[in-house]
Design an enzyme around this catalytic site. Structure first.
Site, PDB file in Angstrom:
ATOM      1  N   GLY A  63       0.802  -1.232   0.000  1.00 18.61           N
ATOM      2  CA  GLY A  63       0.000   0.000   0.000  1.00 18.61           C
ATOM      3  C   GLY A  63       0.831   1.276   0.000  1.00 18.61           C
ATOM      4  CB  SER A  72      13.842   0.893   0.682  1.00 21.78           C
ATOM      5  OG  SER A  72      12.608   1.278   1.210  1.00 21.78           O
TER       6      SER A  72
HETATM    7  N1  LIG Z   1      11.887  -9.036  -8.269  1.00 27.39           N
HETATM    8  C1  LIG Z   1      11.126  -8.024  -7.841  1.00 27.39           C
HETATM    9  N2  LIG Z   1      11.046  -7.751  -6.516  1.00 27.39           N
HETATM   10  C2  LIG Z   1      10.270  -6.726  -6.073  1.00 27.39           C
HETATM   11  N3  LIG Z   1       9.530  -5.912  -6.896  1.00 27.39           N
HETATM   12  C3  LIG Z   1       9.579  -6.154  -8.226  1.00 27.39           C
HETATM   13  C4  LIG Z   1      10.363  -7.211  -8.742  1.00 27.39           C
HETATM   14  N4  LIG Z   1      10.215  -7.203 -10.109  1.00 27.39           N
HETATM   15  C5  LIG Z   1       9.368  -6.201 -10.408  1.00 27.39           C
HETATM   16  N5  LIG Z   1       8.993  -5.560  -9.286  1.00 27.39           N
HETATM   17  C6  LIG Z   1       8.148  -4.338  -9.293  1.00 27.39           C
HETATM   18  O1  LIG Z   1       9.034  -3.274  -8.978  1.00 27.39           O
HETATM   19  C7  LIG Z   1       8.545  -2.497  -7.900  1.00 27.39           C
HETATM   20  C8  LIG Z   1       9.589  -2.291  -6.799  1.00 27.39           C
HETATM   21  O2  LIG Z   1      10.577  -1.400  -7.204  1.00 27.39           O
HETATM   22  P1  LIG Z   1      11.423  -0.596  -6.121  1.00 27.39           P
HETATM   23  O3  LIG Z   1      12.258   0.359  -6.892  1.00 27.39           O
HETATM   24  O4  LIG Z   1      10.510  -0.040  -5.101  1.00 27.39           O
HETATM   25  O5  LIG Z   1      12.312  -1.756  -5.463  1.00 27.39           O
HETATM   26  S1  LIG Z   1      13.620  -1.600  -4.550  1.00 27.39           S
HETATM   27  O6  LIG Z   1      13.345  -0.573  -3.527  1.00 27.39           O
HETATM   28  O7  LIG Z   1      14.746  -1.221  -5.411  1.00 27.39           O
HETATM   29  O8  LIG Z   1      13.818  -2.950  -3.942  1.00 27.39           O
HETATM   30  C9  LIG Z   1       7.381  -3.259  -7.308  1.00 27.39           C
HETATM   31  O9  LIG Z   1       6.388  -2.275  -7.168  1.00 27.39           O
HETATM   32  P2  LIG Z   1       5.436  -2.167  -5.872  1.00 27.39           P
HETATM   33  O10 LIG Z   1       4.489  -3.323  -6.023  1.00 27.39           O
HETATM   34  O11 LIG Z   1       4.761  -0.849  -6.065  1.00 27.39           O
HETATM   35  O12 LIG Z   1       6.263  -2.239  -4.625  1.00 27.39           O
HETATM   36  C10 LIG Z   1       7.006  -4.317  -8.323  1.00 27.39           C
HETATM   37  O13 LIG Z   1       5.876  -3.914  -9.056  1.00 27.39           O
HETATM   38  N1  LIG Z   2      -4.807   1.964   2.658  1.00 26.40           N
HETATM   39  C1  LIG Z   2      -5.300   0.894   2.040  1.00 26.40           C
HETATM   40  N2  LIG Z   2      -6.366   0.237   2.539  1.00 26.40           N
HETATM   41  C2  LIG Z   2      -6.819  -0.865   1.931  1.00 26.40           C
HETATM   42  N3  LIG Z   2      -6.296  -1.396   0.810  1.00 26.40           N
HETATM   43  C3  LIG Z   2      -5.239  -0.804   0.265  1.00 26.40           C
HETATM   44  C4  LIG Z   2      -4.687   0.374   0.852  1.00 26.40           C
HETATM   45  N4  LIG Z   2      -3.631   0.748   0.114  1.00 26.40           N
HETATM   46  C5  LIG Z   2      -3.538  -0.140  -0.896  1.00 26.40           C
HETATM   47  N5  LIG Z   2      -4.506  -1.075  -0.805  1.00 26.40           N
HETATM   48  C6  LIG Z   2      -4.685  -2.219  -1.729  1.00 26.40           C
HETATM   49  O1  LIG Z   2      -3.403  -2.786  -1.958  1.00 26.40           O
HETATM   50  C7  LIG Z   2      -3.094  -2.811  -3.341  1.00 26.40           C
HETATM   51  C8  LIG Z   2      -1.622  -2.465  -3.516  1.00 26.40           C
HETATM   52  O2  LIG Z   2      -1.427  -1.115  -3.194  1.00 26.40           O
HETATM   53  P1  LIG Z   2      -0.200  -0.286  -3.745  1.00 26.40           P
HETATM   54  O3  LIG Z   2      -0.360   1.088  -3.210  1.00 26.40           O
HETATM   55  O4  LIG Z   2      -0.080  -0.460  -5.215  1.00 26.40           O
HETATM   56  O5  LIG Z   2       1.011  -1.016  -3.002  1.00 26.40           O
HETATM   57  P2  LIG Z   2       2.581  -0.893  -3.203  1.00 26.40           P
HETATM   58  O6  LIG Z   2       2.852   0.476  -3.789  1.00 26.40           O
HETATM   59  O7  LIG Z   2       3.151  -1.060  -1.826  1.00 26.40           O
HETATM   60  O8  LIG Z   2       2.954  -2.007  -4.139  1.00 26.40           O
HETATM   61  C9  LIG Z   2      -4.046  -1.823  -3.989  1.00 26.40           C
HETATM   62  O9  LIG Z   2      -4.386  -2.230  -5.281  1.00 26.40           O
HETATM   63  C10 LIG Z   2      -5.234  -1.804  -3.064  1.00 26.40           C
HETATM   64  O10 LIG Z   2      -6.159  -2.792  -3.471  1.00 26.40           O
END
Ligand SMILES: Nc1ncnc2c1ncn2[C@@H]1O[C@H](COP(=O)(O)OS(=O)(=O)O)[C@@H](OP(=O)(O)O)[C@H]1O
Ligand SMILES: Nc1ncnc2c1ncn2[C@@H]1O[C@H](COP(=O)(O)OP(=O)(O)O)[C@@H](O)[C@H]1O
EC number: 2.7.1.25
Length: 205
Positions: free
Chosen positions: A36, A105
């Site tokens: 989230g 991170s």
């Molecule tokens: N192997 C692997 N592990 C984790 N995440 C992955 C990976 N491959 C692609 N993704 C996508 O890349 C997003 C995370 O990138 P970040 O720049 O936040 O990662 S990091 O802080 O450098 O670890 C992460 O986005 P969020 O879901 O928004 O966290 C994923 O959509």
């Molecule tokens: N504050 C919240 N309360 C409930 N559900 C959430 C909330 N934030 C995110 N979500 C759910 O979690 C999913 C992933 O959120 P996202 O913000 O894309 O996470 P991240 O950036 O950590 O990958 C969203 O698609 C939504 O369905």
């Protein structure tokens, strides 16, 4: 010994911040994929913007389309990704902005290295602590499914580590409560530590 000497210009962080009527900080959202981070940081930025504050949101997915598009997800590449983001965020805080960032991170060392770039109190770590079972059940991008099937390697929480923060300024589990109350708690915190003017926030409704 480097031959490059720092040039101190006359307009500094304090002057820029004064003009904007806020105290610049970096709000560093850390947590698993799907926890989230982007949703929370985006909603907080919207609330700050609507109240007249000057912000910028650095989002992992977006930064990896440009500044960091040459990087993958090995430990070294994540390290470099976060080094660059930390430096960019430092410039933005110097510009007087309230900066929000949403990056997994995964290691304490990386997060502490970014913290070390900032003066005391200007780096605020927000641990988005949503449990992995919840993140995996959400799986909005289908990445956990792919990681379980072995189609993505080094996936955080499945085949790559996530070190839980132990000294974050704030911890939010998005599986508890609703988004509006989570944003409201963040705004209250920023007003309490005088990053933003509570009266201005209240006046904005
Ligand atoms: N192997 C692997 N592990 C984790 N995440 C992955 C990976 N491959 C692609 N993704 C996508 O890349 C997003 C995370 O990138 P970040 O720049 O936040 O990662 S990091 O802080 O450098 O670890 C992460 O986005 P969020 O879901 O928004 O966290 C994923 O959509
Ligand atoms: N504050 C919240 N309360 C409930 N559900 C959430 C909330 N934030 C995110 N979500 C759910 O979690 C999913 C992933 O959120 P996202 O913000 O894309 O996470 P991240 O950036 O950590 O990958 C969203 O698609 C939504 O369905």
């Amino acid at each position: 010994m480097s031959d490059i000497v720092w040039h101190q210009h006359s307009i500094d962080q304090e002057s820029r911040a004064l003009l904007k009527g806020q105290s610049p900080v970096l709000l560093w959202f850390t947590g698993l994929s799907g926890s989230g981070k982007s949703t929370l940081a985006g909603a907080l930025e919207r609330a700050l913007y609507d109240a007249g504050f000057h912000t910028y949101l650095l989002d992992g997915d977006n930064v990896r389309h440009g500044l960091c598009k040459d990087l993958g997800f090995s430990a070294d590449d994540r390290d470099e990704n976060l080094r660059r983001v930390g430096e960019v965020a430092k410039l933005m805080v110097d510009a007087g902005l309230v900066v929000l960032s949403a990056f997994i991170s995964p290691t304490k060392e990386e997060r502490e290295r970014v913290r070390g770039l900032f003066d005391e109190g200007r780096f605020i770590e927000v641990h988005v602590s949503t449990p992995i079972e919840v993140c995996e059940a959400r799986d909005p991008k289908g990445l956990y499914k792919k990681a379980r099937a072995g189609e993505i390697k080094d996936f955080t929480g499945i085949s790559a580590p996530y070190e839980t923060p132990t000294a974050a300024e704030l911890t939010i589990d998005t599986n508890k409560g609703d988004l509006a109350s989570q944003v409201s708690a963040l705004l209250d915190y920023l007003a309490a530590i005088q990053v933003i003017d509570g009266a201005k926030l209240k006046a904005a409704g």
